[in-house]
Structure formats: structure tokens, C-alpha cells
Design an enzyme around this catalytic site. Structure first.
Site, mmCIF file in Angstrom:
data_model
loop_
_atom_site.group_PDB
_atom_site.id
_atom_site.type_symbol
_atom_site.label_atom_id
_atom_site.label_comp_id
_atom_site.label_asym_id
_atom_site.label_seq_id
_atom_site.Cartn_x
_atom_site.Cartn_y
_atom_site.Cartn_z
ATOM 1 N N ARG A 185 0.790 -1.233 0.000
ATOM 2 C CA ARG A 185 0.000 0.000 0.000
ATOM 3 C C ARG A 185 0.820 1.280 0.000
ATOM 4 N NH1 ARG A 185 -2.750 -3.883 1.853
ATOM 5 N NH2 ARG A 185 -0.681 -4.399 2.579
ATOM 6 N N THR A 186 1.754 1.372 0.936
ATOM 7 C CA THR A 186 2.443 2.651 1.116
ATOM 8 C C THR A 186 3.258 2.966 -0.136
ATOM 9 O OG1 THR A 186 2.562 2.059 3.438
ATOM 10 C CG2 THR A 186 3.861 3.948 2.750
ATOM 11 N N ARG A 208 11.095 3.882 3.428
ATOM 12 C CA ARG A 208 10.778 2.929 4.510
ATOM 13 C C ARG A 208 12.045 2.171 4.829
ATOM 14 N NH1 ARG A 208 5.700 -1.141 4.584
ATOM 15 N NH2 ARG A 208 4.710 0.841 5.173
ATOM 16 N N HIS A 248 4.820 5.808 11.529
ATOM 17 C CA HIS A 248 4.313 5.666 10.162
ATOM 18 C C HIS A 248 3.336 6.838 9.963
ATOM 19 C CE1 HIS A 248 3.063 4.003 6.452
ATOM 20 N NE2 HIS A 248 2.867 2.744 6.786
ATOM 21 N N LYS A 293 26.519 -2.732 -0.683
ATOM 22 C CA LYS A 293 27.987 -2.672 -0.867
ATOM 23 C C LYS A 293 28.651 -1.851 0.225
ATOM 24 C CE LYS A 293 27.389 -2.362 -5.891
ATOM 25 N NZ LYS A 293 27.807 -1.582 -7.068
HETATM 26 N N1 ASP Z 1 1.694 -1.941 6.887
HETATM 27 C C1 ASP Z 1 1.805 -1.409 8.214
HETATM 28 C C2 ASP Z 1 3.255 -1.058 8.513
HETATM 29 O O1 ASP Z 1 4.089 -1.190 7.635
HETATM 30 C C3 ASP Z 1 1.233 -2.340 9.233
HETATM 31 C C4 ASP Z 1 1.798 -3.734 9.207
HETATM 32 O O2 ASP Z 1 2.692 -4.044 8.411
HETATM 33 O O3 ASP Z 1 1.309 -4.520 10.012
HETATM 34 O O4 ASP Z 1 3.520 -0.621 9.595
HETATM 35 N N1 CP Z 2 -0.388 -0.081 5.711
HETATM 36 C C1 CP Z 2 0.832 -0.289 5.150
HETATM 37 O O1 CP Z 2 1.809 0.385 5.459
HETATM 38 O O2 CP Z 2 0.853 -1.250 4.203
HETATM 39 P P1 CP Z 2 2.153 -1.742 3.431
HETATM 40 O O3 CP Z 2 3.056 -2.362 4.464
HETATM 41 O O4 CP Z 2 1.650 -2.724 2.432
HETATM 42 O O5 CP Z 2 2.797 -0.551 2.808
#
Ligand code: ASP
Ligand code: CP
Length: 338
Positions: free
Chosen positions: A57-58, A107, A135, A86
Site C-alpha cells: 500500500r504505502t 521505509r 508511520h 555494498k
Molecule cells: N503496513 C503497516 C506497517 O508497515 C502495518 C503492518 O505491516 O502490520 O507498519
Molecule cells: N499499511 C501499510 O503500510 O501497508 P504496506 O506495508 O503494504 O505498505
């Protein structure tokens, strides 16, 4: 806060007024997110999307949000395909990539790493999740969703009752969300987790010192009986030292339609940042809830595009130009016609 040119690293940056401003801009993005209109306001701009932990998603919604504003996206996923493998430092990576991009989303598995990267970056950096820490864009889209869902049911943010359930120790989404919720008035917050995975005291204290009622519990059924929102989360397996240790907690709190019908109020909204762990030993939100109209998880994920479009438009200072760079779409899009 001044958004133009700023990093978004922590929800602690935002006041309630800032959040209302972001949500107003997010509302204005709806025709573009729904493909009723297209805008080219960010034509020529490049988003560097750097994801060193798994993401659906993110990563994709940040990319889509940027594309929907007319910009281009360049991605790095995983350490193996980056020169970090590296031995390159975050400092050098930031200096280099910020020469290629106008804004960067990142991330990373380590708490504080995105802020460290941002301090060396020459362009704004948005935190897409740093370890178990924060987040922020998820918390904004969660709050945006809560507000929309409760308003549709005639409620309001102030006096909201919410249960946060699952791995509250490692869950960065609940950490960030609890800090945003603290900005509202007289909330009733129920924190449901195994004792070992309780919400860190600093977040609990932050809510309490802002005047909210916080109840800590390790029992699901009664905890969800008096709330407007059930916010379920996944056991964050990647933060444990072994799969076996995570297995001790997996499947501890499962919500399904029968439990919902028996214990929740008829209007209780079900949320989850996703991914929900649908494997049989976890299954924190059962598939039999999929037809429940109060299951808001996919509306929540959709809202991520609106909120992320708003953040980009504000950071790159084009909010007032979005509409003047737009036109109607010339293809058929199903959601635009629903
Ligand atoms: N997608 C969210 C996160 O990356 C929640 C999860 O992974 O459980 O924090
Ligand atoms: N909610 C969320 O962060 O989803 P992803 O880990 O899929 O990005």
C-alpha cells in the site's frame, strides 16, 4: 507548520490545525483520485520511492499519488538491489538520491533511520515507516478515515471511543495514530494486547496527560463492546527475534462476524492498517467480515491516495495550482462512474 519544502518524519510535527488543512486538501483531490479529472501540476517532478522493507500500500499509493499529480516515480526496493548492500552509508545514499529527486519517500527497518537520511537529503523526505517507531502518513490516512466514517454515522472526533488491538509494542501505525488522537478531546481509548506486547508507556502517558481515558486490557470481547472504532493490527513478526516467538502471540485476538454480532455495537467501524494476516494461525480479521458494511479497511486503503496526494501538493507547494493544470479524463474508468 510550514509544509512547503518540509520533511514529514513524525506526527509530532502536526497540530490539529495542520491536520485539518491536510484533510481539506485531501478532500479536494477526490476528482483526481477517482479519475474524473487529470492534473499535470507536478509535470517534470520526480519522486524517489525507497522501500527497504516489504510494502504494498504505502509504496504503490505514494507512487500513484505522485503520478496522479502528473509526476514521475523512480523506485528502489530492498537492500539487495541498492548500493547500501555494498556498504554505502545512509548519508551518501541521501546525498546522491536527493540529487535525482524532488521529494523522497523512504521505509527502513531501523527506528530513526529515515530522520538520519533526511538530515543529509537536499530534498524533502517523507517517512514511509521506520522500524517500530512511526508511520506518519498511515496515521493521517487512518485519522482521515475515522473522521469520515464517524461523520457518516452522525458522530464526531471529540469523545470518540476506539479500541486498538494486537501488537501495540511494535506496531508503528498505532504509535503514530495514538499521538494524533491525543490532539482531540475526551477520547476513550482501549488498548488490547498481550501483556508483553503492550503499548509503550510514553504513548499511554501522552494520551493520559492530554486528558483522555485509557484502559489497558488483554481481553478482546468486552473491550470492543462500547467503541465506535475497532482498530485491529497484525503481530509484527519481523520485529521478533524468531518466528517461534511471534507464534506465541499470533491468533490471540481474532475478530469474525459472530464475535462482531455478539459483542460490538451495530455501527462499530472495523479498521486495520493492512496487511491483515489471513493465514489460519493468525486471521485477526476473518474473511467472513468482508460483506460487513462497517468493514472500512479498503476505504481506508483508498484514502491513502488522497492523503498522500495532499502531502505532495503541500510539500511541493502547488495546492493552488492543481485545478488550473487539469482537464476531464478521456477514458472510461469504472470507479469514476459508480
Ligand atoms: N503496513 C503497516 C506497517 O508497515 C502495518 C503492518 O505491516 O502490520 O507498519
Ligand atoms: N499499511 C501499510 O503500510 O501497508 P504496506 O506495508 O503494504 O505498505
Amino acid at each position: 507548520m510550514r509544509f512547503a519544502g518540509s520533511h514529514v518524519l513524525s506526527v509530532e510535527q502536526f497540530s490539529r490545525e495542520d491536520i485539518e488543512q491536510i484533510f481539506k486538501v485531501a478532500d479536494s483531490m477526490e476528482p483526481y483520485a477517482l479519475r474524473k479529472r487529470v492534473t499535470r501540476v507536478l509535470e517534470g517532478a520526480i519522486l524517489g520511492n525507497m522501500f527497504f522493507e516489504p510494502s504494498t500500500r504505502t509504496r504503490v499509493s505514494f507512487g500513484c499519488a505522485f503520478n496522479l499529480l502528473g509526476g514521475e516515480v523512480r523506485e528502489t526496493t530492498g537492500f539487495k538491489s541498492s548500493a547500501i548492500a555494498k556498504g554505502e552509508s545512509l548519508y551518501d545514499t541521501a546525498r546522491v538520491l536527493s540529487g535525482y529527486s524532488d521529494v523522497i519517500c523512504m521505509r527502513h527497518p531501523e527506528a530513526g533511520s529515515v530522520a538520519e537520511f533526511a538530515s543529509a537529503s537536499r530534498v524533502p523526505v517523507v517517512n514511509g515507516g521506520d522500524g517500530a517507531n512511526e508511520h506518519p502518513s498511515q496515521a493521517l490516512l487512518d485519522l482521515y478515515t475515522i473522521q469520515k466514517e464517524v461523520k457518516a454515522k452522525g458522530g464526531s472526533m471529540d469523545r470518540l471511543r476506539i479500541a486498538m488491538i494486537g501488537d501495540l509494542k511494535h506496531g508503528r501505525t498505532v504509535h503514530s495514530l495514538s499521538r494524533l488522537l491525543a490532539l482531540y478531546e475526551c477520547l476513550d481509548v482501549v488498548l488490547v494486547s498481550p501483556g508483553e506486547l503492550a503499548m509503550p508507556e510514553s504513548y499511554v502517558e501522552n494520551l493520559r496527560s492530554a486528558g483522555h481515558r485509557v484502559t489497558v486490557s488483554s481481553e478482546l470481547n468486552q473491550s470492543i463492546s462500547q467503541v465506535d472504532i475497532v482498530y485491529s493490527t497484525r503481530i509484527q513478526e519481523e520485529r521478533f527475534s524468531s518466528k517461534e516467538e511471534a507464534d506465541l502471540y499470533r491468533g490471540r485476538f481474532r475478530l469474525n462476524q459472530a464475535i462482531y454480532t455478539k459483542y460490538c455495537q451495530p455501527n462499530t467501524v472495523i479498521m486495520h492498517p493492512l496487511p491483515r494476516d489471513s493465514r489460519s494461525d493468525a486471521n485477526e480479521l476473518d474473511n467472513d467480515l468482508n460483506q460487513n458494511p462497517n468493514l472500512a479497511i479498503f476505504r481506508q486503503a483508498d484514502n491513502g491516495v488522497l492523503v498522500r496526494m495532499a502531502l505532495f501538493a503541500m510539500i511541493l507547494d502547488v495546492v493552488d495550482q492543481v485545478d488550473s493544470h487539469s482537464r476531464d479524463v478521456n477514458w472510461y474508468h469504472r470507479r469514476a462512474n459508480e
